[in-house]
Design a protein around this motif. Structure first.
Motif: not given
Length: 290
Positions: A173-176, A178-194
């Protein structure tokens, strides 16, 4: 040609499906059948439960599936030329096109939810939404991180969800940004699906899917894993198993459906998330709430 689409986890809301239960005898019977199969009254949680209760994976997934499938079942002139579902929604799509029976699909959805819940408890993991970055940039950043983090949901151009170990996702997320992402936001989910973090769940679900009868569908399903039309039951099964650890290619699926002749997309189930995504993928096609 008419495409019918079905949402995944995250579309749930308190009161979902209650109008169907109260206005349709067919819907009421299906809801009661679901209570019986699941061994608890999921209808009570769907109709009157709190947001917290609805968020539990063992509730969320069957609830969204039930709302979607029953809404489609009671719809007038239900005649899709093609179907697709986002993640969990693929099971709803497979009931809609006759590849799976309602009862078998509900059992699989319930097993999938519990298996995913268990997998989430093994290692701290999460997902994050990345906005306004090219897919390739997101993929390259994920590949450069030490630890497990991958592109998980290709939702629409400029909206990608990443998934993996918590520390790796946070660093990505930090690197995204820095690369110009408008947002890189942690989601309120239970785990790493897919993501590869779902491997234990994939193994568990594979056995259940292999033991379930799949029929030849009435129209093709555009599966998350391939983003292409599939009608062969053996292939459908294999893709459904792979889906837990592979990315959801939603953008690519919608583009392929349009290329194959889809002129309208009807969304069945809670919310209008997919209608919004389809509109961002292609502004020329009609979107309808089913």
């Amino acid at each position: 040609m008419k495409a019918y689409v079905f949402p995944g986890q995250g579309a749930q809301f308190t009161g979902m499906g209650k109008d169907l239960y109260e206005t349709s005898e067919v819907a009421k019977e299906m809801f009661e059948k679901a209570n019986e199969i699941l061994g608890f009254r999921i209808t009570d949680i769907m109709f009157e439960g709190t947001e917290e209760q609805l968020k539990e994976t063992k509730v969320t997934q069957p609830a969204v599936f039930l709302h979607s499938v029953i809404a489609a079942k009671v719809a007038e002139n239900f005649a899709p030329d093609m179907v697709a579902g986002h993640s969990l929604g693929e099971f709803s799509a497979l009931v809609a096109n006759g590849a799976l029976s309602f009862e078998d699909a509900l059992k699989l959805v319930s097993q999938r939810a519990l298996a995913m819940q268990k997998a989430c408890e093994i290692t701290p993991s999460t997902m994050a939404a990345v906005l306004n970055l090219e897919d390739k940039v997101v993929e390259d950043i994920c590949a450069s991180i030490d630890g497990v983090v991958v592109a998980a949901n290709y939702n629409c151009p400029g909206q990608l969800v990443i998934s993996g170990e918590t520390k790796a996702v946070e660093l990505a997320c930090e690197k995204m940004k820095e690369a110009g992402a408008k947002r890189a936001l942690i989601l309120p989910v239970g785990g790493a699906f897919h993501s590869p973090m779902m491997e234990p769940a994939r193994e568990e679900l594979a056995a259940a899917i292999e033991a379930t009868t799949f029929s030849t569908p009435t129209c093709p399903v555009y599966q998350n894993v391939t983003a292409s039309a599939v009608s062969d039951p053996t292939e459908i099964k294999a893709n459904l198993i792979t889906q837990l650890t592979a990315p959801v290619k939603w953008t690519q699926s919608v583009q392929q459906m349009i290329a194959d002749g889809a002129t309208s997309f009807t969304e069945f189930g809670p919310g209008k998330v997919l209608m919004g995504l389809v509109g961002k993928i292609d502004k020329t096609v009609e979107t309808i709430k089913g």
